[in-house]
Scaffold this motif. Sequence first.
Motif, PDB file in Angstrom:
ATOM      1  N   TYR A  31       0.879  -1.083   0.046  1.00  0.00           N
ATOM      2  CA  TYR A  31      -0.106   0.104  -0.028  1.00  0.00           C
ATOM      3  C   TYR A  31       0.810   1.318  -0.062  1.00  0.00           C
ATOM      4  O   TYR A  31       0.693   2.158  -0.891  1.00  0.00           O
ATOM      5  CB  TYR A  31      -1.010   0.030   1.188  1.00  0.00           C
ATOM      6  CG  TYR A  31      -1.679   1.376   1.228  1.00  0.00           C
ATOM      7  CD1 TYR A  31      -2.681   1.643   0.472  1.00  0.00           C
ATOM      8  CD2 TYR A  31      -1.486   2.234   2.373  1.00  0.00           C
ATOM      9  CE1 TYR A  31      -3.436   2.777   0.550  1.00  0.00           C
ATOM     10  CE2 TYR A  31      -2.033   3.394   2.523  1.00  0.00           C
ATOM     11  CZ  TYR A  31      -3.020   3.777   1.800  1.00  0.00           C
ATOM     12  OH  TYR A  31      -3.758   4.937   1.667  1.00  0.00           O
ATOM     13  N   PHE A  67      -5.868   3.801  -1.877  1.00  0.00           N
ATOM     14  CA  PHE A  67      -6.238   2.653  -1.491  1.00  0.00           C
ATOM     15  C   PHE A  67      -7.217   1.751  -2.372  1.00  0.00           C
ATOM     16  O   PHE A  67      -6.956   0.626  -2.399  1.00  0.00           O
ATOM     17  CB  PHE A  67      -7.125   2.822  -0.007  1.00  0.00           C
ATOM     18  CG  PHE A  67      -7.467   1.835   0.854  1.00  0.00           C
ATOM     19  CD1 PHE A  67      -6.953   0.962   1.371  1.00  0.00           C
ATOM     20  CD2 PHE A  67      -9.036   1.416   0.630  1.00  0.00           C
ATOM     21  CE1 PHE A  67      -7.595  -0.267   2.172  1.00  0.00           C
ATOM     22  CE2 PHE A  67      -9.625   0.432   1.087  1.00  0.00           C
ATOM     23  CZ  PHE A  67      -8.978  -0.551   1.866  1.00  0.00           C
ATOM     24  N   TRP A  70      -4.910   0.009  -4.383  1.00  0.00           N
ATOM     25  CA  TRP A  70      -4.223  -1.185  -3.740  1.00  0.00           C
ATOM     26  C   TRP A  70      -5.285  -2.263  -3.627  1.00  0.00           C
ATOM     27  O   TRP A  70      -4.914  -3.375  -3.987  1.00  0.00           O
ATOM     28  CB  TRP A  70      -3.772  -0.600  -2.630  1.00  0.00           C
ATOM     29  CG  TRP A  70      -3.375  -1.669  -1.580  1.00  0.00           C
ATOM     30  CD1 TRP A  70      -1.925  -2.195  -1.791  1.00  0.00           C
ATOM     31  CD2 TRP A  70      -4.170  -2.491  -0.767  1.00  0.00           C
ATOM     32  NE1 TRP A  70      -2.058  -3.415  -0.904  1.00  0.00           N
ATOM     33  CE2 TRP A  70      -3.251  -3.577  -0.246  1.00  0.00           C
ATOM     34  CE3 TRP A  70      -5.354  -2.378  -0.308  1.00  0.00           C
ATOM     35  CZ2 TRP A  70      -3.580  -4.203   0.890  1.00  0.00           C
ATOM     36  CZ3 TRP A  70      -5.684  -3.264   0.932  1.00  0.00           C
ATOM     37  CH2 TRP A  70      -4.840  -4.304   1.163  1.00  0.00           C
ATOM     38  N   PHE A  71      -6.468  -1.990  -3.607  1.00  0.00           N
ATOM     39  CA  PHE A  71      -7.411  -2.957  -3.164  1.00  0.00           C
ATOM     40  C   PHE A  71      -7.680  -3.661  -4.518  1.00  0.00           C
ATOM     41  O   PHE A  71      -7.766  -4.850  -4.590  1.00  0.00           O
ATOM     42  CB  PHE A  71      -8.651  -2.511  -2.653  1.00  0.00           C
ATOM     43  CG  PHE A  71      -9.925  -3.462  -2.660  1.00  0.00           C
ATOM     44  CD1 PHE A  71      -9.809  -4.635  -1.558  1.00  0.00           C
ATOM     45  CD2 PHE A  71     -10.877  -3.554  -3.353  1.00  0.00           C
ATOM     46  CE1 PHE A  71     -10.797  -5.071  -1.040  1.00  0.00           C
ATOM     47  CE2 PHE A  71     -11.805  -4.566  -3.390  1.00  0.00           C
ATOM     48  CZ  PHE A  71     -12.019  -5.381  -2.156  1.00  0.00           C
ATOM     49  N   PHE A  74      -4.836  -5.990  -4.726  1.00  0.00           N
ATOM     50  CA  PHE A  74      -4.916  -7.052  -3.694  1.00  0.00           C
ATOM     51  C   PHE A  74      -5.714  -7.885  -4.113  1.00  0.00           C
ATOM     52  O   PHE A  74      -5.705  -9.310  -4.241  1.00  0.00           O
ATOM     53  CB  PHE A  74      -4.985  -6.461  -2.408  1.00  0.00           C
ATOM     54  CG  PHE A  74      -5.184  -7.400  -1.159  1.00  0.00           C
ATOM     55  CD1 PHE A  74      -4.064  -7.780  -0.899  1.00  0.00           C
ATOM     56  CD2 PHE A  74      -6.128  -7.858  -0.671  1.00  0.00           C
ATOM     57  CE1 PHE A  74      -3.997  -8.730   0.178  1.00  0.00           C
ATOM     58  CE2 PHE A  74      -6.430  -8.560   0.235  1.00  0.00           C
ATOM     59  CZ  PHE A  74      -5.018  -9.208   0.944  1.00  0.00           C
ATOM     60  N   ALA A  75      -7.306  -7.704  -4.222  1.00  0.00           N
ATOM     61  CA  ALA A  75      -8.333  -8.624  -4.436  1.00  0.00           C
ATOM     62  C   ALA A  75      -8.311  -9.171  -5.769  1.00  0.00           C
ATOM     63  O   ALA A  75      -8.742 -10.248  -5.897  1.00  0.00           O
ATOM     64  CB  ALA A  75      -9.721  -7.886  -4.177  1.00  0.00           C
TER      65      ALA A  75
END
Length: 106
Positions: A31, A67, A70-71, A74-75
């Motif tokens: 992040y 964020f 980043w999500f 990430f997801a």
Amino acid sequence: MDNQFTEEELEALTWMMRMTAENPWYGFISYLVVVLLTIVVFNLGFARELPVLKKAVVYALLVIGSFVMWFLEFAFGAPIIAVLIISGIVLGMYRFRLHKHRKEKE
């Protein structure tokens, strides 16, 4: 790594989820990398001279928007970090050539 995931479950995760499962700090570090790259790309391509309060608001919104990016990485495994690195390189080359062109023009 804790044996809380089977090999099949780990294979189904994105690369960042696997790394975060091994060490939770990797998620936070990634992040921070996204935030830093977002700020670099913003400064290279879009930043203008602003008053201090407006600049603080812009950077706060960059941190919040990072964020979301980043999500996505990430997801869903979207290549956000790679895209930000490439964008930074391209914008850096553009700024360098613009600086060189302006210097030759003088």
